[in-house]
Design a protein around this motif. Structure first.
Motif, mmCIF file in Angstrom:
data_model
loop_
_atom_site.group_PDB
_atom_site.id
_atom_site.type_symbol
_atom_site.label_atom_id
_atom_site.label_comp_id
_atom_site.label_asym_id
_atom_site.label_seq_id
_atom_site.Cartn_x
_atom_site.Cartn_y
_atom_site.Cartn_z
ATOM 1 N N SER A 54 -3.161 11.583 -7.135
ATOM 2 C CA SER A 54 -4.519 11.080 -6.918
ATOM 3 C C SER A 54 -4.553 9.580 -6.641
ATOM 4 O O SER A 54 -5.580 9.059 -6.178
ATOM 5 N N PHE A 55 -3.451 8.886 -6.897
ATOM 6 C CA PHE A 55 -3.399 7.440 -6.657
ATOM 7 C C PHE A 55 -2.861 7.110 -5.261
ATOM 8 O O PHE A 55 -2.834 5.956 -4.865
ATOM 9 N N GLU A 56 -2.456 8.110 -4.529
ATOM 10 C CA GLU A 56 -1.873 7.908 -3.208
ATOM 11 C C GLU A 56 -2.971 7.722 -2.171
ATOM 12 O O GLU A 56 -3.913 8.511 -2.083
ATOM 13 N N VAL A 57 -2.839 6.638 -1.371
ATOM 14 C CA VAL A 57 -3.775 6.381 -0.274
ATOM 15 C C VAL A 57 -2.949 6.247 0.994
ATOM 16 O O VAL A 57 -2.203 5.287 1.167
ATOM 17 N N GLU A 58 -3.089 7.218 1.886
ATOM 18 C CA GLU A 58 -2.235 7.276 3.062
ATOM 19 C C GLU A 58 -2.571 6.214 4.098
ATOM 20 O O GLU A 58 -1.676 5.682 4.761
ATOM 21 N N SER A 59 -3.861 5.918 4.270
ATOM 22 C CA SER A 59 -4.240 5.014 5.357
ATOM 23 C C SER A 59 -5.570 4.333 5.063
ATOM 24 O O SER A 59 -6.262 4.654 4.099
#
Length: 240
Positions: free
Chosen positions: A218-223
């Motif tokens: 949930s902490f991953e932001v791809e772009s």
């Protein structure tokens, strides 16, 4: 944060043995494809124009200012703080223990002129250089004026390549009270790392860097805004 500050610190630190003290001023301007701070995009993966000015003397003291455009939230987002510019002020002291070991202490003031909330904060950094290795520790007692502290520990290694290319390795870890409550920043403590290739040509400094973090789930932001996953960043800068 001003990437050219490290070279200023080294220059000041290695000059402290001079008998006659004098002051000098340098400036820098750069264009980068994405302003990343500790692995996280500050410009929504868009270009950023950055520049700064540094004052230092051979007694070891230095001060400076640095600025960049930023873009933290989409237009109309409920959390949009209105910040479009980051302005960093800093001052400190650099010294040399011997011919191989240098150190520096720097106090930063991060400001966001024109933002809708007060999120300015202070940070102190302690750095030690031993040949091509640099270790630094950063501490902010009231990160973004949220009432919680953050810490950052980093390790860097630089090496020279043929044809006057440079290769730089970096790993850093962000942690502290502000990361313990993940709802506060939307992040848990994390590690960022990068590998960069540098070259000076036609009086311009070029850097191509690969950056990533270990943030996932949930902490991953791809772009876009707050991107924190793997990317390449190209920066062209000029020093005066």
């Amino acid at each position: 944060m001003n990437k050219t500050l490290t070279s200023v610190l080294l220059g000041a630190g290695l000059a402290v043995s001079s008998v006659q003290a004098f002051a000098d001023i340098s400036a820098n301007v750069s264009l980068t494809s994405d302003y990343r701070f500790r692995g996280i995009s500050q410009s929504a993966e868009d270009f950023a124009i950055q520049g700064g000015i540094d004052w230092f003397n051979d007694a070891g003291f230095f001060a400076g200012a640095w600025a960049s455009n930023v873009d933290f939230y989409p237009t109309g987002d409920a959390d949009d703080d209105g910040a479009s510019v980051e302005l960093d002020l800093y001052a400190g002291y650099a010294g040399a223990i011997n011919d191989d070991v240098a150190y520096d202490v720097t106090v930063y003031r991060y400001m966001y002129p024109g933002d809708d909330i007060n999120q300015d904060y202070n940070e102190i950094a302690l750095g030690v250089d031993y040949g091509p290795v640099r270790v630094a520790y950063w501490y902010a007692d009231d990160y973004l004026n949220l009432g919680e502290s953050t810490q950052y520990l980093e390790l860097n290694y630089s090496m020279e390549l043929p044809q006057e290319f440079g290769l730089n390795f970096h790993v850093g870890h962000s942690f502290g009270d502000a990361f313990d409550d993940t709802s506060l920043l939307g992040l848990e403590d994390y590690t960022d790392y990068s590998i960069s290739l540098t070259k000076t040509w036609a009086e311009l400094d070029f850097e191509l860097a690969y950056l990533d973090t270990d943030l996932d789930g949930s902490f991953e932001v791809e772009s876009d805004h707050g991107a924190n996953q793997d990317t390449f960043v190209l920066t062209v800068s000029k020093s005066f």
